[in-house]
Design an enzyme around this catalytic site. Structure first.
Site, PDB file in Angstrom:
ATOM      1  N   HIS A  14       0.861  -1.202   0.000  1.00  0.00           N
ATOM      2  CA  HIS A  14       0.000   0.000   0.000  1.00  0.00           C
ATOM      3  C   HIS A  14       0.886   1.237   0.000  1.00  0.00           C
ATOM      4  O   HIS A  14       1.467   1.594   1.029  1.00  0.00           O
ATOM      5  CB  HIS A  14      -0.911   0.015   1.228  1.00  0.00           C
ATOM      6  CG  HIS A  14      -1.873   1.173   1.226  1.00  0.00           C
ATOM      7  ND1 HIS A  14      -3.230   1.004   1.345  1.00  0.00           N
ATOM      8  CD2 HIS A  14      -1.678   2.505   1.107  1.00  0.00           C
ATOM      9  CE1 HIS A  14      -3.825   2.189   1.302  1.00  0.00           C
ATOM     10  NE2 HIS A  14      -2.895   3.119   1.167  1.00  0.00           N
ATOM     11  N   HIS A  16       1.635   5.363  -1.719  1.00  0.00           N
ATOM     12  CA  HIS A  16       1.329   6.557  -2.529  1.00  0.00           C
ATOM     13  C   HIS A  16       2.637   7.125  -3.065  1.00  0.00           C
ATOM     14  O   HIS A  16       3.481   7.570  -2.274  1.00  0.00           O
ATOM     15  CB  HIS A  16       0.619   7.615  -1.686  1.00  0.00           C
ATOM     16  CG  HIS A  16      -0.672   7.147  -1.102  1.00  0.00           C
ATOM     17  ND1 HIS A  16      -1.886   7.323  -1.727  1.00  0.00           N
ATOM     18  CD2 HIS A  16      -0.940   6.461   0.044  1.00  0.00           C
ATOM     19  CE1 HIS A  16      -2.844   6.793  -0.986  1.00  0.00           C
ATOM     20  NE2 HIS A  16      -2.295   6.254   0.088  1.00  0.00           N
ATOM     21  N   LYS A  99      -9.277   0.088  -5.843  1.00  0.00           N
ATOM     22  CA  LYS A  99      -9.299   0.701  -4.519  1.00  0.00           C
ATOM     23  C   LYS A  99     -10.654   1.328  -4.260  1.00  0.00           C
ATOM     24  O   LYS A  99     -11.143   2.110  -5.080  1.00  0.00           O
ATOM     25  CB  LYS A  99      -8.192   1.773  -4.438  1.00  0.00           C
ATOM     26  CG  LYS A  99      -8.146   2.548  -3.134  1.00  0.00           C
ATOM     27  CD  LYS A  99      -7.660   1.693  -1.983  1.00  0.00           C
ATOM     28  CE  LYS A  99      -7.866   2.384  -0.641  1.00  0.00           C
ATOM     29  NZ  LYS A  99      -6.704   3.099  -0.180  1.00  0.00           N
ATOM     30  N   HIS A 136     -10.500   1.292   1.856  1.00  0.00           N
ATOM     31  CA  HIS A 136     -10.290   2.288   2.911  1.00  0.00           C
ATOM     32  C   HIS A 136     -11.489   2.168   3.836  1.00  0.00           C
ATOM     33  O   HIS A 136     -12.580   2.613   3.515  1.00  0.00           O
ATOM     34  CB  HIS A 136     -10.169   3.704   2.336  1.00  0.00           C
ATOM     35  CG  HIS A 136      -9.867   4.724   3.390  1.00  0.00           C
ATOM     36  ND1 HIS A 136      -8.643   5.339   3.522  1.00  0.00           N
ATOM     37  CD2 HIS A 136     -10.620   5.195   4.417  1.00  0.00           C
ATOM     38  CE1 HIS A 136      -8.662   6.151   4.560  1.00  0.00           C
ATOM     39  NE2 HIS A 136      -9.860   6.096   5.119  1.00  0.00           N
ATOM     40  N   HIS A 174      -4.618  -0.546   5.826  1.00  0.00           N
ATOM     41  CA  HIS A 174      -4.096   0.238   6.959  1.00  0.00           C
ATOM     42  C   HIS A 174      -5.020   0.188   8.168  1.00  0.00           C
ATOM     43  O   HIS A 174      -5.552   1.211   8.594  1.00  0.00           O
ATOM     44  CB  HIS A 174      -3.779   1.679   6.553  1.00  0.00           C
ATOM     45  CG  HIS A 174      -4.815   2.362   5.680  1.00  0.00           C
ATOM     46  ND1 HIS A 174      -6.136   2.443   6.014  1.00  0.00           N
ATOM     47  CD2 HIS A 174      -4.702   2.992   4.494  1.00  0.00           C
ATOM     48  CE1 HIS A 174      -6.787   3.106   5.077  1.00  0.00           C
ATOM     49  NE2 HIS A 174      -5.928   3.437   4.138  1.00  0.00           N
ATOM     50  N   ASP A 247       1.464   2.740   3.517  1.00  0.00           N
ATOM     51  CA  ASP A 247       0.620   3.928   3.338  1.00  0.00           C
ATOM     52  C   ASP A 247       1.472   5.197   3.386  1.00  0.00           C
ATOM     53  O   ASP A 247       0.998   6.255   3.795  1.00  0.00           O
ATOM     54  CB  ASP A 247      -0.509   4.003   4.368  1.00  0.00           C
ATOM     55  CG  ASP A 247      -1.634   4.922   3.925  1.00  0.00           C
ATOM     56  OD1 ASP A 247      -1.684   5.265   2.719  1.00  0.00           O
ATOM     57  OD2 ASP A 247      -2.453   5.310   4.771  1.00  0.00           O
TER      58      ASP A 247
HETATM   59  O1  DOR Z   1      -3.392   9.651   5.529  1.00  0.00           O
HETATM   60  C1  DOR Z   1      -3.730   9.313   4.412  1.00  0.00           C
HETATM   61  N1  DOR Z   1      -3.161   9.844   3.313  1.00  0.00           N
HETATM   62  N2  DOR Z   1      -4.719   8.425   4.279  1.00  0.00           N
HETATM   63  C2  DOR Z   1      -5.234   8.118   3.086  1.00  0.00           C
HETATM   64  O2  DOR Z   1      -6.130   7.315   3.035  1.00  0.00           O
HETATM   65  C3  DOR Z   1      -4.771   8.808   1.860  1.00  0.00           C
HETATM   66  C4  DOR Z   1      -3.406   9.302   2.022  1.00  0.00           C
HETATM   67  C5  DOR Z   1      -2.984  10.275   0.958  1.00  0.00           C
HETATM   68  O3  DOR Z   1      -3.197  10.007  -0.224  1.00  0.00           O
HETATM   69  O4  DOR Z   1      -2.409  11.312   1.297  1.00  0.00           O
HETATM   70 ZN    ZN Z   2      -3.270   5.103   1.488  1.00  0.00          ZN
END
Ligand code: DOR
Ligand code: ZN
Length: 344
Positions: A14, A16, A99, A136, A174, A247
């Site tokens: 997971h 980003h 997702k 989520h 998460h 995450d």
């Molecule tokens: O804290 C987070 N940031 N939770 C999420 O679900 C998305 C993520 C983000 O993309 O910044």
């Molecule tokens: Zn995330």
């Protein structure tokens, strides 16, 4: 005391990475540690088509530093209007999952799903095609206390979803609560969960220690100590239902340190190091390899990575910031001493 630990090269289930100039930083950090990563699709605009996902994958691969091997595993962002036919295209192109963001639950989730009934035909196609559903798991009902939104999601959404699609492989992403850990532990083999390093290391006090600490703010938000302990218990228990998902979610520092700060902790610069710290604190370093390198591939029907990494108990100081396009990125633990480091 163990001074060094060699494990199969881990994966991040997971992650980003963002896009554009940010990739130079985010991809380099992840590729230095992980063999593969599940790449979240919550870009602006979101990644909702196979064609967009493949273009994004090419941009990520172009940012992998020479000499490193890193495989981005791509995902699609579920909306109320995703055509059912997109699932077959996604499957054929090697996309591994979709997702589910409940609309409004978190960063860039405005285009998310407003009502699970609207995506039932898509979920049916995913179940048939063997695409994973990444959830989520927080309700968006403003009447529900923010610290309860995950537990309420289980009752209101997850249990009915599970009953409606018993064969769909679901990752509860998460997880942050004892309720979620117990739900996943007690479910059948089609349900698994990722756990972040920061939810293993911190409870909600971290948000308020000596003042408001925006770099500890993420969603789902950090919970009480009893929940952190339940997560450590789940992660270190050896169950194949729990695996690593950082995450790691970068934002420009000025948008974190803001009157309305963004949710997301950046941990990719020291992710496996922080997991080692959490497992070490629990006396469970012997369980790190399963959690970080074996359980995830098994759930996704993939082989573990071929290579290995070595972690050493050797203090080092994490950088205070990184370049993030034209902005600055402040990671979690900026400028702090970390007890475990990855060997070059
Ligand atoms: O804290 C987070 N940031 N939770 C999420 O679900 C998305 C993520 C983000 O993309 O910044
Ligand atoms: Zn995330």
């Amino acid at each position: 005391m163990t001074g060094a630990l060699t494990i199969r090269r881990p994966d991040d289930w997971h992650l980003h990475l963002r896009d554009g100039a940010a990739l130079a930083t985010t991809v380099a950090h992840s590729a230095a540690r992980f063999g593969r990563a599940i790449v979240m699709p919550n870009l602006r605009p979101p990644v909702t088509t196979t064609a967009q996902a493949l273009d994004y994958k090419a941009r990520i691969l172009a940012a992998v530093p020479p000499g490193l091997a890193f495989e981005p595993l791509m995902t699609l962002y579920l909306t109320d209007n995703l055509p059912v036919a997109e699932i077959a295209r996604a499957k054929a192109a090697g996309i591994v999952a979709c997702k589910l963001y409940p609309a409004g639950a978190t960063t860039n989730s405005d285009a998310g799903v407003t009502d699970l009934r609207k995506v039932e035909p898509v979920l049916e196609a995913m179940q048939r095609a063997g695409l994973r559903l990444l959830v989520h798991g927080e309700v968006t009902d403003p009447a529900v206390d923010i610290f309860d939104r995950e537990a309420v999601f289980i009752e209101r959404q997850m249990i009915p979803l599970r009953q409606r699609f018993p064969e769909l492989k679901i990752v509860f992403e998460h997880i942050t609560t004892r309720e979620a850990a117990q739900y996943v532990a007690g479910s059948d083999a089609h349900t698994a969960a990722t756990i972040t390093a920061h939810h293993l290391l911190y409870n909600r006090n971290a948000l308020f220690t000596g003042g408001l600490r925006p770099h500890y703010y993420c969603l789902p938000v950090l919970k009480r100590e009893a929940h952190r302990q339940a997560l450590v218990h789940a992660a270190t228990g050896g169950s194949p239902k729990f695996f690593l998902g950082t995450d790691s979610a970068p934002h420009p520092a000025q948008l974190k340190e803001h009157a309305s700060g963004c949710a997301g902790c950046y941990t990719a610069h020291a992710a496996i190091e922080m997991y080692a710290e959490a497992f070490d604190a629990a006396g469970a370093l012997d369980k790190l390899e399963g959690f970080a390198s074996l359980h995830g591939p098994a759930f996704y029907g993939l082989a573990p990575n071929a290579g290995s990494i070595t972690l050493r108990r050797e203090p080092w100081t994490a950088p205070g910031h990184f370049a993030f396009g034209d902005a600055e990125l402040k990671p979690l633990r900026a400028g702090e001493t970390l007890p475990w480091r990855i060997a070059e």
